[in-house]
Design an enzyme around this catalytic site. Sequence first.
Site: not given
Ligand code: ZN
Length: 464
Positions: A216, A246, A285
């Site tokens: 990573i 990964h 969000c």
């Molecule tokens: Zn989100």
Amino acid sequence: MNNPDKIIKVKLEIPIENSNNLLKSNNNNIDNNDDNNDNNLIQDSNINQMKNLKSLNFILQNLKISNELPNKNFIRKPKLLFRPPSCTVLNLKNLKFNLPLDDQIEIEDLYFLHFALTYCKKAVIITGAGISVNSGIPDFRSSNGLFQGFSSKSNGSGKNLFDYNLFRNPDSIGKFEKMIEKLFKLSQISKPSPFHKMIDNLSNQGRLLRLYTQNIDCLDIDLPNLKTEIPLTFNKNSIPKTIQLHGNVKLLNCSKCNYITELNQNYFDNRKFGESRLIRTCPSCEEMNSVRQIAGKRIQNNGILRPRIVLYNEFHPDGEIIGSITEKDLKSKPDCLIISGTTLKIPGVKRLVKEMAKVVHSNKGYVIWINIDEPSQNIIDYVDYFDLIVVGDCQMIPGLVKLFDHVYSEKLSTKSTPKQKTQDKKLKISKIKNSIVNIDSKIQKVKKKQVKPKISIKKESIPI
Ligand SMILES: [Zn+2]
């Protein structure tokens, strides 16, 4: 350790006329340097490895061998003269480059490794943390690995910090953040290793089908010919060269809305006690919800923004696409599989190696394991097809292949390989057989000739 000043001085003194002389003179110089060293240090295998790598680089520099892998794209692929018996071990751990290689190892095994890396057309490489250790990034499971620094009663081996269930425990979240911070900082300052560059070089020469990395640290994808795409999409005409199995320590993402953002040092600096900036409500969000609120729509749950790495017991966000890519690669007739720097502890990766090895083997390709340790018997039984198991530091492989190409390949092509020796023997036997047959037929002819005159004499004698 060699004194760098002394190396430069020595380097200038060495005549670059004959590679064999150079090997000998380098041998003397390095040995002389050793006399000044603490013998205890030489016992240490890591220091020995570093010393060996230095010695190899020293030889390559003096031979003026380029940093690139031998490129034979423009010539016709020669016939493979020798394939080692299945699971042959080529142990490079005690190899000394200042001594002739053919006195220390079976040079035919090195011929096979050189052949695979020089003439493969569609290599698949599967890597793990072992290839980044040279760059300063610790691996996970070894005695000096990352897991050791984070092991405790609550974390067990430290591996639990990479388990999805860590999010249930605030104490684990704190430790997870520290681990990510350490990895992130290291990945910012580290440079790709010679092995990373060799893979990039293979890709540049158009001979890499795919790099599947478990790392990573992004040392691979930052190279010009090993780029990837995040998130992955499946377009069979333009699949990125590198697939990160990964995830990636430099990114954060929200699994709900797929918002992705780059991680930066601000996430770690000036953090208040108990506050987590790394694992928190997704700002995208939140923004969407505020828009919904204004529009009078129902508020939805916010997603969680967190490092875009794949933990144990969770699915990869790009999992399905990775499946489609491996399926396509399996059908693309890969001719070489290199597994390096991994012990294959992750079941999905182990399965990928098995499937790929089977296909490469059926295409008469080359399946090669390169790692500091041999694979476990379980892995050997499970994977089933290893042509060569190279044990030693993977960082010496690019240099070793170049050295072989420069010094030994011609030597070997004039010298018979074991397989060739057998073929030569067969040829000699058949020649002898043929000559026996010829002698036989000559004798017969002579006999006939001898008989014929008698008959002819008889025939002639009748009228008389
Ligand atoms: Zn989100």
